[in-house]
Design an enzyme around this catalytic site. Structure first.
Site, PDB file in Angstrom:
ATOM      1  N   ARG A  96     -20.430  30.163  15.957  1.00 48.68           N
ATOM      2  CA  ARG A  96     -21.655  29.394  16.131  1.00 48.68           C
ATOM      3  C   ARG A  96     -22.821  30.378  16.287  1.00 48.68           C
ATOM      4  O   ARG A  96     -22.613  31.567  16.570  1.00 48.68           O
ATOM      5  CB  ARG A  96     -21.553  28.498  17.367  1.00 48.68           C
ATOM      6  CG  ARG A  96     -20.397  27.489  17.323  1.00 48.68           C
ATOM      7  CD  ARG A  96     -20.366  26.677  18.606  1.00 48.68           C
ATOM      8  NE  ARG A  96     -19.310  25.667  18.612  1.00 48.68           N
ATOM      9  CZ  ARG A  96     -18.079  25.868  19.103  1.00 48.68           C
ATOM     10  NH1 ARG A  96     -17.775  27.044  19.654  1.00 48.68           N
ATOM     11  NH2 ARG A  96     -17.173  24.910  19.061  1.00 48.68           N
TER      12      ARG A  96
ATOM     13  N   LYS B 153     -18.604  27.289  23.173  1.00 51.79           N
ATOM     14  CA  LYS B 153     -19.057  25.983  23.619  1.00 51.79           C
ATOM     15  C   LYS B 153     -18.179  25.491  24.756  1.00 51.79           C
ATOM     16  O   LYS B 153     -16.952  25.587  24.699  1.00 51.79           O
ATOM     17  CB  LYS B 153     -19.010  25.002  22.445  1.00 51.79           C
ATOM     18  CG  LYS B 153     -19.679  23.662  22.707  1.00 51.79           C
ATOM     19  CD  LYS B 153     -19.689  22.829  21.439  1.00 51.79           C
ATOM     20  CE  LYS B 153     -20.382  21.501  21.660  1.00 51.79           C
ATOM     21  NZ  LYS B 153     -20.401  20.685  20.418  1.00 51.79           N
TER      22      LYS B 153
ATOM     23  N   HIS C 285     -25.089  27.253  10.247  1.00 50.06           N
ATOM     24  CA  HIS C 285     -23.805  26.670  10.650  1.00 50.06           C
ATOM     25  C   HIS C 285     -22.908  26.385   9.446  1.00 50.06           C
ATOM     26  O   HIS C 285     -21.696  26.235   9.600  1.00 50.06           O
ATOM     27  CB  HIS C 285     -24.051  25.379  11.440  1.00 50.06           C
ATOM     28  CG  HIS C 285     -22.969  25.059  12.424  1.00 50.06           C
ATOM     29  ND1 HIS C 285     -22.761  25.800  13.569  1.00 50.06           N
ATOM     30  CD2 HIS C 285     -22.025  24.088  12.437  1.00 50.06           C
ATOM     31  CE1 HIS C 285     -21.745  25.293  14.248  1.00 50.06           C
ATOM     32  NE2 HIS C 285     -21.285  24.252  13.576  1.00 50.06           N
TER      33      HIS C 285
ATOM     34  N   ARG D  75     -20.008  28.678   9.164  1.00 48.19           N
ATOM     35  CA  ARG D  75     -18.856  28.324  10.016  1.00 48.19           C
ATOM     36  C   ARG D  75     -18.021  27.240   9.343  1.00 48.19           C
ATOM     37  O   ARG D  75     -16.790  27.309   9.347  1.00 48.19           O
ATOM     38  CB  ARG D  75     -19.365  27.865  11.378  1.00 48.19           C
ATOM     39  CG  ARG D  75     -18.287  27.343  12.338  1.00 48.19           C
ATOM     40  CD  ARG D  75     -18.924  27.054  13.692  1.00 48.19           C
ATOM     41  NE  ARG D  75     -18.130  26.176  14.523  1.00 48.19           N
ATOM     42  CZ  ARG D  75     -17.159  26.567  15.334  1.00 48.19           C
ATOM     43  NH1 ARG D  75     -16.847  27.842  15.405  1.00 48.19           N
ATOM     44  NH2 ARG D  75     -16.503  25.694  16.083  1.00 48.19           N
TER      45      ARG D  75
ATOM     46  N   HIS E 203     -12.104  24.571  19.032  1.00 49.80           N
ATOM     47  CA  HIS E 203     -12.147  23.114  19.177  1.00 49.80           C
ATOM     48  C   HIS E 203     -11.183  22.656  20.270  1.00 49.80           C
ATOM     49  O   HIS E 203     -10.126  23.262  20.477  1.00 49.80           O
ATOM     50  CB  HIS E 203     -11.779  22.425  17.869  1.00 49.80           C
ATOM     51  CG  HIS E 203     -12.843  22.529  16.818  1.00 49.80           C
ATOM     52  ND1 HIS E 203     -12.596  22.276  15.480  1.00 49.80           N
ATOM     53  CD2 HIS E 203     -14.160  22.855  16.900  1.00 49.80           C
ATOM     54  CE1 HIS E 203     -13.716  22.450  14.795  1.00 49.80           C
ATOM     55  NE2 HIS E 203     -14.673  22.795  15.643  1.00 49.80           N
TER      56      HIS E 203
ATOM     57  N   TYR F 227     -12.626  19.268   8.294  1.00 49.73           N
ATOM     58  CA  TYR F 227     -12.697  20.303   7.266  1.00 49.73           C
ATOM     59  C   TYR F 227     -11.607  20.141   6.206  1.00 49.73           C
ATOM     60  O   TYR F 227     -11.499  20.971   5.304  1.00 49.73           O
ATOM     61  CB  TYR F 227     -12.580  21.686   7.902  1.00 49.73           C
ATOM     62  CG  TYR F 227     -13.699  21.984   8.868  1.00 49.73           C
ATOM     63  CD1 TYR F 227     -14.993  22.196   8.424  1.00 49.73           C
ATOM     64  CD2 TYR F 227     -13.473  22.032  10.244  1.00 49.73           C
ATOM     65  CE1 TYR F 227     -16.032  22.451   9.308  1.00 49.73           C
ATOM     66  CE2 TYR F 227     -14.497  22.291  11.135  1.00 49.73           C
ATOM     67  CZ  TYR F 227     -15.770  22.494  10.663  1.00 49.73           C
ATOM     68  OH  TYR F 227     -16.797  22.734  11.540  1.00 49.73           O
TER      69      TYR F 227
END
Length: 306
Positions: A135, A160, A236, A239, A262, A271
């Site tokens: 990120r 995150k 982004h 990514r 994640h 994805y």
């Protein structure tokens, strides 16, 4: 600072919420109090829902932004007001998010984009973002100490939700970073003299500051323009491309989930694009059925005539 806000910040911090989350949650509760012009402990569920509707229909906020506000108020009710969590969930439901396909670049486009970036900081930064699936804030806040060269690993400390993770460090990326670092030090002698292990990998214009968000996005935009490829949203996208290319390369989705940081496989599954190339490799289950001999139609007297 009001006692309620002070208590809310304290409760979030002792539960390990990241600085960014604390700021977002406090800002959401403040926006609610400003809208209704009274203390948050005096605002009813009905008033909160009216405020959420206003943010959705008038301010046109996205479902993601609304859900941040919902989570903030749920947390405030639970940690500060002592409300039953189940009751808060029932009273303040999440807004359903639209399912969107993440835009990605082809491998040839990634190669062209990285080649178009000037050698040095720009190319090293974009290669790091794509090569590790980072990120923006994660890439900006990398430090020299995050490079574990003996084990060829990169540690991401600003993930995150305050989650750290370790990623493989490609030799090509390491060599690129080394060349950039030597060049940068040569152009700015003495800039990295103090505690070099804690120095930002991508330095900002001011001493002791990491690369700014604006500069990082500009590096990406300039490279896209020079490369001549069609731009697909912001930084982004690199990514997104990293994740998609791994899955198309037959890397297990659980490994990709771990590398992206994640929490849920549901997030990673966005994805799993069905591209034309993947469709061409899919075999219909009809082709997998074993051949079975069938009696001729004439041998069956009950068979309908055409």
């Amino acid at each position: 600072m009001s006692p309620l806000r002070e208590k809310f910040e304290r409760e979030l911090k002792i539960r390990g919420r990241s600085e960014r989350t604390v700021h977002a949650y406090v800002a959401s509760v403040y926006a609610l109090t400003k809208y209704h012009r009274k203390s948050p402990d005096l605002i009813s569920d009905e008033e909160i829902r009216n405020w959420l509707l206003h943010r959705l229909t008038v301010r046109k906020l996205s479902a993601s932004s609304l859900n941040v506000a919902v989570n903030a108020i749920r947390s405030f009710h639970r940690y500060v007001l002592g409300r039953d969590p189940a009751a808060a969930v029932t009273a303040l439901p999440h807004c359903k998010r639209a399912t969107k396909r993440a835009e990605v670049y082809a491998l040839t486009e990634i190669a062209a984009l990285l080649a178009a970036a000037p050698a040095g900081r720009d190319r090293a930064f974009l290669t790091t973002v794509y090569g590790c699936g980072l990120r923006l804030d994660e890439a900006r806040h990398l430090q020299l100490a995050d490079l574990d060269v003996p084990r060829m690993q990169l540690r991401v400390r600003r993930g995150k939700g305050a989650k750290e993770r370790v990623l493989p460090l490609a030799m090509t990326l390491l060599e690129l970073l080394r060349a950039y670092w030597r060049s940068d030090r040569a152009h700015r002698p003495g800039y990295f003299a103090d505690e070099p292990k804690n120095a930002w990998l991508f330095q900002g214009q001011r001493s002791g500051q990491p690369l700014s968000k604006g500069t990082a996005q500009n590096i990406y935009v300039r490279a896209v323009v020079v490369s001549g490829i069609k731009r697909k949203k912001g930084l982004h996208t690199l990514r997104h491309s990293f994740a998609t290319h791994l899955l198309e390369g037959a890397v297990e989705i659980t490994a990709v989930k771990q590398m992206l940081g994640h929490t849920s496989l549901t997030t990673t599954s966005r994805y799993l694009h069905v591209t034309a190339g993947r469709l061409a490799r899919i075999v219909s289950p009809l082709e997998l059925l074993p051949a079975v001999s069938t009696p001729a139609a004439s041998a069956n007297p009950s068979a309908p005539t055409p």
